[in-house]
Design an enzyme around this catalytic site. Structure first.
Site, PDB file in Angstrom:
ATOM      1  N   ASP A 125      36.840  32.378  61.956  1.00  0.00           N
ATOM      2  CA  ASP A 125      35.408  32.643  61.187  1.00  0.00           C
ATOM      3  C   ASP A 125      35.698  33.298  60.019  1.00  0.00           C
ATOM      4  OD1 ASP A 125      33.067  31.908  63.057  1.00  0.00           O
ATOM      5  OD2 ASP A 125      33.771  33.636  64.321  1.00  0.00           O
ATOM      6  N   LYS A 144      30.173  23.841  69.473  1.00  0.00           N
ATOM      7  CA  LYS A 144      31.404  23.974  69.074  1.00  0.00           C
ATOM      8  C   LYS A 144      32.706  23.348  69.859  1.00  0.00           C
ATOM      9  CE  LYS A 144      30.218  28.172  66.442  1.00  0.00           C
ATOM     10  NZ  LYS A 144      29.959  29.381  66.319  1.00  0.00           N
ATOM     11  N   GLN A 180      32.008  34.749  69.728  1.00  0.00           N
ATOM     12  CA  GLN A 180      30.551  34.310  69.333  1.00  0.00           C
ATOM     13  C   GLN A 180      29.467  35.696  69.459  1.00  0.00           C
ATOM     14  OE1 GLN A 180      29.471  31.383  68.723  1.00  0.00           O
ATOM     15  NE2 GLN A 180      27.441  31.951  67.894  1.00  0.00           N
TER      16      GLN A 180
HETATM   17  N1  GUN Z   1      26.774  34.001  65.434  1.00  0.00           N
HETATM   18  C1  GUN Z   1      26.102  33.535  64.589  1.00  0.00           C
HETATM   19  N2  GUN Z   1      26.685  32.758  63.646  1.00  0.00           N
HETATM   20  C2  GUN Z   1      28.157  32.927  64.059  1.00  0.00           C
HETATM   21  C3  GUN Z   1      29.396  32.589  63.689  1.00  0.00           C
HETATM   22  O1  GUN Z   1      29.332  31.771  62.598  1.00  0.00           O
HETATM   23  N3  GUN Z   1      30.436  32.695  64.279  1.00  0.00           N
HETATM   24  C4  GUN Z   1      30.583  33.644  65.117  1.00  0.00           C
HETATM   25  N4  GUN Z   1      31.661  33.783  65.964  1.00  0.00           N
HETATM   26  N5  GUN Z   1      29.048  34.111  65.751  1.00  0.00           N
HETATM   27  C5  GUN Z   1      28.122  33.636  65.193  1.00  0.00           C
END
Ligand code: GUN
Length: 291
Positions: free
Chosen positions: A121, A54, A98
Site C-alpha cells: 500500500d 483484490k 484493509q
Molecule cells: N481503504 C480504502 N482504500 C484503501 C487502500 O488503498 N488500502 C487499504 N489497505 N485500505 C483502504
C-alpha cells in the site's frame, strides 16, 4: 468541438493486469510465485467488496493470495502477531490491512508493524518518506493509478496547474507529491481553503478526493481541463457517485473519469504491480544471497 475523452479505468486496468500476468508467468517459471496476504477486521460492507476485488485480481494474474477475515473484537495484539508472522514468510510478498480498522485498534501502530519490503500500500512512514524524496520501490496505489489515467489522456503533466482537492494520507498528500514528480505545479485544497471554486477553475488538471458526493460542479471547471474523480460516495438511493458532478463537468472537460469504472479499477491494478515488484525484489535478493 472535440469530443470529451472518457478515461476508461476498467479497460486501462485490464491492459495493465495483462502485462502483469505475463511478467508473473515468467517469474513463476523461474520458481517464484508472488503472494499477497489481505487482512480485513470487522464487517464493513465496502471493505468486503474491495477485499474480494483484490483477491480476484490476484487470481486473474496468477498470484497467490490468502485472506484473514478477523472479527470486529480482534485485539491490536492479535493483529500485530499475525503481521509479525506474515513478515517472516517467504511466500508472502505483500501485506495489506484493509482500512478502516475498528476504533479500538491504532492504525498507525498496525502500519508501522508491516515490513517496509511488504508494504504494497506504501503507507509505512519509511515508504512515505522514500516517495517524498523520489527514491521508492512502491508507489501508493490510488495516486499511481491517477497518474496512469492522466497519461492515458495524452496530456503531459509538466508545467500544468494541478489542483488536488483533499489532503488525506492515502490520496491527497501522496497525489500532490506524484504530480510534483511529474513537474506539475500543485495546489492542495481542503475544507478550510478560501475561494476553493476559484482555485479549481484555474486548474488544467483537477483531482477530486474529498469524499463529498458530486461536490465539483461544471461551473468550477476550466474549459479543456482533465478531471479525475477519486470519490466513491453513496447517494440516499444507494447510487454510487464520485466527488465530481459528472453531467455538468463532462461538456467542459478535455478528459474525465467516470465513477464507477475510473480510478477504482486502477487502484487494484497498481496494488498488483506493487505485489509483483515486491516478489521480484525478494527473488533477486534471495538469488544474490545464494551466489
Ligand atoms: N481503504 C480504502 N482504500 C484503501 C487502500 O488503498 N488500502 C487499504 N489497505 N485500505 C483502504
Amino acid at each position: 468541438m472535440q469530443k470529451t475523452i472518457i478515461l476508461d479505468g476498467k479497460k486501462t486496468a485490464q491492459r495493465i493486469k495483462q502485462q502483469l500476468k505475463n511478467q508473473t508467468d515468467d517469474l513463476i517459471k523461474r520458481g517464484k510465485t508472488p503472494g499477497l496476504a489481505v487482512i480485513i477486521v470487522g464487517d464493513d460492507s465496502a471493505s468486503r467488496i474491495y477485499v474480494n476485488l483484490k483477491k480476484r485480481a490476484c487470481a486473474e494474474i496468477g498470484m497467490y493470495s490468502e485472506e484473514y477475515s478477523m472479527p470486529e473484537n480482534t485485539t491490536q495484539d492479535e493483529l500485530l502477531t499475525l503481521i509479525e508472522k506474515l513478515n517472516k514468510r517467504n511466500d508472502i510478498d505483500g501485506i495489506l490491512v484493509q482500512s478502516p480498522l475498528p476504533g479500538h485498534i491504532n492504525e498507525t501502530a498496525v502500519i508501522d508493524a508491516i515490513s517496509i519490503k511488504k508494504d504494497v500500500d506504501a503507507f509505512h512512514p519509511v515508504n512515505v518518506g522514500k516517495i517524498m524524496i523520489g527514491d521508492y520501490d512502491f508507489l501508493p496505489c490510488t495516486p499511481a493509478g491517477v497518474i496512469e489515467l492522466i497519461h492515458e489522456s495524452g496530456i503531459s503533466i509538466a508545467g500544468k496547474d494541478c489542483v488536488v482537492i483533499g489532503r488525506s494520507n492515502i490520496v491527497g498528500k501522496p497525489m500532490a507529491m506524484l504530480l510534483m514528480h511529474e513537474h506539475g505545479t500543485v495546489t492542495i485544497c481542503h475544507s478550510k481553503t478560501k475561494d476553493l471554486a476559484q482555485k479549481v477553475r484555474n486548474a488544467d488538471i483537477v483531482v477530486a478526493a474529498i469524499g463529498k458526493a458530486q461536490f465539483i460542479t461544471g461551473d468550477m471547471i476550466k474549459q479543456g481541463a482533465v478531471v479525475i474523480d477519486v470519490g466513491m460516495n453513496r447517494l440516499e438511493d444507494n447510487t454510487l457517485v464520485g466527488d465530481v458532478h459528472f453531467e455538468s463537468c463532462v461538456e467542459k472537460a478535455y478528459a474525465i473519469t467516470p465513477v464507477p469504472g475510473g480510478v477504482g479499477p486502477m487502484t487494484i491494478a497498481m496494488l498488483m504491480k506493487n505485489t509483483l515488484k515486491s516478489a521480484v525484489l525478494s527473488f533477486e535478493s534471495e538469488n544474490r544471497h545464494d551466489n
